[in-house]
Each structure stands twice: as C-alpha cells, then as structure tokens.
Design a protein around this motif. Structure first.
Motif, short mmCIF file in Angstrom:
data_model
loop_
_atom_site.label_atom_id
_atom_site.label_comp_id
_atom_site.label_asym_id
_atom_site.label_seq_id
_atom_site.Cartn_x
_atom_site.Cartn_y
_atom_site.Cartn_z
N GLU A 20 0.82 -1.22 0.00
CA GLU A 20 0.00 0.00 0.00
C GLU A 20 0.85 1.27 0.00
OE1 GLU A 20 -3.28 0.22 -0.33
OE2 GLU A 20 -3.74 -1.90 -0.13
N THR A 21 2.07 1.19 0.48
CA THR A 21 2.93 2.37 0.58
C THR A 21 3.80 2.60 -0.64
OG1 THR A 21 4.59 1.02 1.71
CG2 THR A 21 3.03 2.23 3.10
N ASP A 22 3.75 1.71 -1.63
CA ASP A 22 4.56 1.88 -2.83
C ASP A 22 4.12 3.13 -3.58
OD1 ASP A 22 6.02 -0.36 -2.28
OD2 ASP A 22 4.96 -1.64 -3.71
N GLU A 23 5.09 3.85 -4.13
CA GLU A 23 4.80 5.07 -4.88
C GLU A 23 5.01 4.84 -6.36
OE1 GLU A 23 6.74 8.51 -3.39
OE2 GLU A 23 6.30 8.01 -1.31
N THR A 24 4.20 5.49 -7.16
CA THR A 24 4.28 5.36 -8.62
C THR A 24 4.14 6.74 -9.25
OG1 THR A 24 1.91 4.96 -8.67
CG2 THR A 24 3.32 3.02 -8.63
#
Length: 134
Positions: free
Chosen positions: A65-69
């Motif tokens: 959920e904390t991954d950034e794109t």
C-alpha cells in the motif's frame, strides 16, 4: 539551477560501483523528448481519442500500500486534466486495485477480476448476466 540533464554527465556514482561505461558516457543529453511534435504526448492533441489505456507495466512494482508510482500518478493526472477516461490494464492484486482507485481510475481490467475466456466462455458469461466476481 538544476542541471535538467543537459550536461550528459552523471555526478553521483557510488564509490563501490566499478567504472563501467554507461549510456551517459556516449550520449548527451539524457532527456526524453516529450515535447516534440512527433512524441506520443503530442498525439493527444493531434488526434481526439475517446479514452486512454494504461499498460500493466506501470503497475508491476506496486506490491504494498505504501509503494509510490510517480509516473503512473502523472499519467492519470494528465488524463484527468484533459477529461479523458482511462482504463488501467493488468490489475492482479487487491493492493494494485486499491492504488488505482485512490488515483481515481474508474475502469480497470486484469486477472484480479477473472481469467481470459474464449468465445464459448464469453457466451456463457453473457447468458448468466456477466456478474463481477469482485
């Protein structure tokens, strides 16, 4: 003032990395020509598309959920700004679905919702009313 890729020189290299030639040693500058008339982005104005499909390659790195794109965020933001509906392809996990929903993507497709079917399988789905499994 930031360099913005004009010098072609990389100024940061970890001290433990061997001195291996990179593309930056042979080509300058290292910027992507997104604003040229022949770029894909320019085609958004040249042709009136009905919708934008975002490839699954932009989703592959979303595992938590904390991954950034940032690139995916920018693409969705651009499509939203020009009022172009988007479909995000390749949603395979609940985490990916949550991520694209937070970005505002209304249309998604991928294995998370079901496997591809042939003509006979599609006829069966249509006969049953195509109820979504998720």
């Amino acid at each position: 003032m930031p360099d913005c890729g004009r010098s072609g020189q990389s100024t940061t290299r970890p001290p433990t990395q061997p001195d291996v030639p990179t593309l930056s040693a042979y080509a300058t500058p290292r910027s992507v020509p997104l604003l040229r008339a022949y770029s894909s982005l320019a085609q958004l104005d040249a042709f009136r598309f009905d919708a934008m499909k975002i490839d699954q390659s932009f989703l592959r790195r979303i595992r938590a959920e904390t991954d950034e794109t940032p690139i995916l965020n920018a693409i969705v933001g651009m499509a939203t700004a020009i009022r172009m509906p988007i479909t995000v392809e390749g949603v395979e996990t609940q985490v990916q679905l949550n991520h694209v929903r937070r970005l505002g993507a209304a249309c998604v497709q991928g294995f998370y919702f079901g496997q591809p079917v042939n003509e006979v399988g599609m006829q069966g789905l249509l006969a049953r009313g195509l109820t979504a499994s998720r």
